[in-house]
Design an enzyme around this catalytic site. Structure first.
Site, mmCIF file in Angstrom:
data_model
loop_
_atom_site.group_PDB
_atom_site.id
_atom_site.type_symbol
_atom_site.label_atom_id
_atom_site.label_comp_id
_atom_site.label_asym_id
_atom_site.label_seq_id
_atom_site.Cartn_x
_atom_site.Cartn_y
_atom_site.Cartn_z
ATOM 1 N N SER A 43 -21.062 12.123 21.380
ATOM 2 C CA SER A 43 -19.622 12.035 21.615
ATOM 3 C C SER A 43 -18.840 12.829 20.559
ATOM 4 O O SER A 43 -19.348 13.089 19.459
ATOM 5 C CB SER A 43 -19.202 10.557 21.559
ATOM 6 O OG SER A 43 -17.822 10.400 21.780
ATOM 7 N N TYR A 177 -12.165 1.268 6.450
ATOM 8 C CA TYR A 177 -12.563 2.614 6.893
ATOM 9 C C TYR A 177 -12.315 3.631 5.779
ATOM 10 O O TYR A 177 -13.188 4.460 5.467
ATOM 11 C CB TYR A 177 -11.786 2.990 8.158
ATOM 12 C CG TYR A 177 -12.086 4.380 8.659
ATOM 13 C CD1 TYR A 177 -13.307 4.681 9.250
ATOM 14 C CD2 TYR A 177 -11.153 5.409 8.525
ATOM 15 C CE1 TYR A 177 -13.596 5.956 9.696
ATOM 16 C CE2 TYR A 177 -11.426 6.693 8.975
ATOM 17 C CZ TYR A 177 -12.650 6.972 9.563
ATOM 18 O OH TYR A 177 -12.931 8.239 10.000
ATOM 19 N N LYS A 181 -15.101 6.128 3.781
ATOM 20 C CA LYS A 181 -15.027 7.595 3.731
ATOM 21 C C LYS A 181 -14.841 8.092 2.294
ATOM 22 O O LYS A 181 -15.268 9.197 1.947
ATOM 23 C CB LYS A 181 -13.906 8.083 4.653
ATOM 24 C CG LYS A 181 -14.196 7.830 6.135
ATOM 25 C CD LYS A 181 -15.465 8.563 6.588
ATOM 26 C CE LYS A 181 -15.770 8.370 8.057
ATOM 27 N NZ LYS A 181 -16.934 9.124 8.513
HETATM 28 N N1 LIG Z 1 -11.503 11.102 15.588
HETATM 29 C C1 LIG Z 1 -10.855 11.176 14.445
HETATM 30 O O1 LIG Z 1 -9.593 11.180 14.399
HETATM 31 C C2 LIG Z 1 -11.614 11.299 13.149
HETATM 32 C C3 LIG Z 1 -10.886 11.663 12.011
HETATM 33 C C4 LIG Z 1 -11.552 11.796 10.802
HETATM 34 C C5 LIG Z 1 -12.920 11.590 10.736
HETATM 35 N N2 LIG Z 1 -13.602 11.233 11.861
HETATM 36 C C6 LIG Z 1 -15.047 10.999 11.729
HETATM 37 O O2 LIG Z 1 -15.727 11.865 12.602
HETATM 38 C C7 LIG Z 1 -17.000 11.321 12.919
HETATM 39 C C8 LIG Z 1 -17.206 11.442 14.425
HETATM 40 O O3 LIG Z 1 -16.235 10.659 15.072
HETATM 41 P P1 LIG Z 1 -15.629 11.092 16.478
HETATM 42 O O4 LIG Z 1 -14.175 11.256 16.299
HETATM 43 O O5 LIG Z 1 -16.422 12.181 17.052
HETATM 44 O O6 LIG Z 1 -15.821 9.706 17.252
HETATM 45 P P2 LIG Z 1 -16.630 9.326 18.582
HETATM 46 O O7 LIG Z 1 -16.323 10.276 19.665
HETATM 47 O O8 LIG Z 1 -16.332 7.880 18.760
HETATM 48 O O9 LIG Z 1 -18.156 9.519 18.160
HETATM 49 C C9 LIG Z 1 -18.800 8.639 17.286
HETATM 50 C C10 LIG Z 1 -20.287 8.922 17.324
HETATM 51 O O10 LIG Z 1 -20.928 8.059 16.382
HETATM 52 C C11 LIG Z 1 -22.047 7.452 17.023
HETATM 53 N N3 LIG Z 1 -22.314 6.130 16.456
HETATM 54 C C12 LIG Z 1 -21.433 5.172 16.119
HETATM 55 N N4 LIG Z 1 -22.072 4.074 15.689
HETATM 56 C C13 LIG Z 1 -23.402 4.354 15.759
HETATM 57 C C14 LIG Z 1 -24.576 3.624 15.469
HETATM 58 N N5 LIG Z 1 -24.546 2.354 15.018
HETATM 59 N N6 LIG Z 1 -25.779 4.216 15.675
HETATM 60 C C15 LIG Z 1 -25.843 5.478 16.139
HETATM 61 N N7 LIG Z 1 -24.758 6.223 16.435
HETATM 62 C C16 LIG Z 1 -23.554 5.657 16.253
HETATM 63 C C17 LIG Z 1 -21.628 7.318 18.476
HETATM 64 O O11 LIG Z 1 -22.794 7.185 19.246
HETATM 65 P P3 LIG Z 1 -22.815 6.378 20.670
HETATM 66 O O12 LIG Z 1 -21.576 6.756 21.398
HETATM 67 O O13 LIG Z 1 -24.041 6.915 21.306
HETATM 68 O O14 LIG Z 1 -22.854 4.938 20.326
HETATM 69 C C18 LIG Z 1 -20.905 8.637 18.699
HETATM 70 O O15 LIG Z 1 -21.807 9.657 19.011
HETATM 71 C C19 LIG Z 1 -16.984 9.884 12.404
HETATM 72 O O16 LIG Z 1 -17.731 9.810 11.228
HETATM 73 C C20 LIG Z 1 -15.513 9.612 12.127
HETATM 74 O O17 LIG Z 1 -15.335 8.681 11.103
HETATM 75 C C21 LIG Z 1 -12.987 11.088 13.067
#
Ligand SMILES: NC(=O)c1ccc[n+]([C@@H]2O[C@H](COP(=O)([O-])OP(=O)(O)OC[C@H]3O[C@@H](n4cnc5c(N)ncnc54)[C@H](OP(=O)(O)O)[C@@H]3O)[C@@H](O)[C@H]2O)c1
Length: 278
Positions: A43, A177, A181
């Protein structure tokens, strides 16, 4: 060590990285990578990174929990996948041994898996705090611990950690959170310093608000008008380009660094502004 002439991060996105070889210590690491392990590949940002790497003919092991979503990305990238909950003890060993089995030497480890949490800290359940720390901090540390020795033995490898602006500027309503980070930021800084000159680079990506299912999953949608969420593909492209250059950090969007500089130089002014803008 050859520098291969391949389309760098395809999909029409040029990063001027084709054939770039980074000199880290006395070793030249290939870029784009031939092999990668990508957590969070089912994702959002991790998924986009997997697609970009595949366009550059990188063979990947995709890591996530959602088997159907992983299947879809695996089909699009001709990658391997492993469905595993990274909060389970020992999951990092499953991932690293599968990676060795399927890919051989791993050039790049991308740790993008993570989850958010929103709401007042005083009502957050201990179980939710523990899960957040486990997935966002412990899991990437354990995975790096499992895969770093082989990279150091080879004298080459790249580690890309996905942090957050919330780790540099604590965000109210996202206390736990932000803390996870911030831990990742300290981990990346210390690790980079420790492995410097041994052929392994450590890049930390610090995104702002990104358009992914992240907010929906945490149970609190993003409702602010500003800043507007940026596309996950843009974050993936910038963080991979930064990793190829061997950069320590990449802020997406770039203006976030300005806010961090104000925070560091004149914290009282930053606090006043944060009080107004949140
Ligand atoms: N979106 C934002 O605004 C934002 C901003 C700053 C930083 N980030 C960081 O970016 C990174 C990616 O987030 P995203 O925005 O791409 O969110 P996302 O679309 O919700 O993707 C999160 C991913 O993490 C995986 N994941 C979560 N818990 C897990 C677990 N227990 N075991 C294995 N896999 C797990 C999910 O896998 P499944 O779906 O297969 O469970 C998914 O592939 C994260 O570290 C987040 O903190 C995001």
């Amino acid at each position: 060590m050859s520098t291969r002439s391949r389309p760098a991060f395809g999909n029409g996105v040029s990063t001027s990285l084709t054939g770039l070889a980074l000199r880290a210590g006395s070793v030249v690491s290939t870029w784009p990578p031939r092999t990668a392990v990508i957590t969070g590949a089912s994702s959002g940002i991790g998924r986009e990174a997997a697609l970009l790497l595949a366009a550059d003919r990188c063979r990947s092991l995709l890591v996530g929990r959602n088997g159907a979503a992983l299947d879809e990305v695996a089909a699009a990238t001709e990658g391997h996948r492993i469905a595993v909950d990274l909060s389970s003890p020992g999951s990092e060993l499953m991932v690293s041994s599968r990676a060795t089995e399927l890919l051989g030497e791993v050039d790049l480890l991308v740790c993008s898996a993570g989850l958010g949490a929103a709401g007042p800290f005083e009502v957050m359940s201990p179980a939710a705090i523990a899960e957040l720390v486990t997935v966002n901090v412990l899991s990437p540390m354990m995975l790096v611990r499992a895969m770093l020795p082989a990279m150091l033995d080879r004298g080459q490898g790249r580690i890309l950690l996905v942090g957050s602006i919330a780790g540099a500027l604590g965000v109210r309503g996202e206390v736990a959170y932000s803390a996870t980070k911030a831990a990742l930021l300290g981990f990346a800084d210390a690790l980079r310093s420790e492995v410097a000159g041994r052929g392994v680079t450590v890049t930390l990506c610090l995104p702002g608000v990104v358009d992914t299912p992240f907010f929906h999953r945490r149970g609190a949608p993003y409702v602010r008008r500003w800043p507007r969420p940026i596309p996950a593909g843009l974050v993936a492209q910038r963080m991979l380009a930064a990793t190829g250059r061997g950069d320590a950090e990449i802020w997406v969007p770039r203006w976030l660094l300005g806010a961090v500089r104000v925070h560091g130089a004149i914290p009282s002014v930053y606090r006043r502004l944060a009080g107004v803008f949140g």
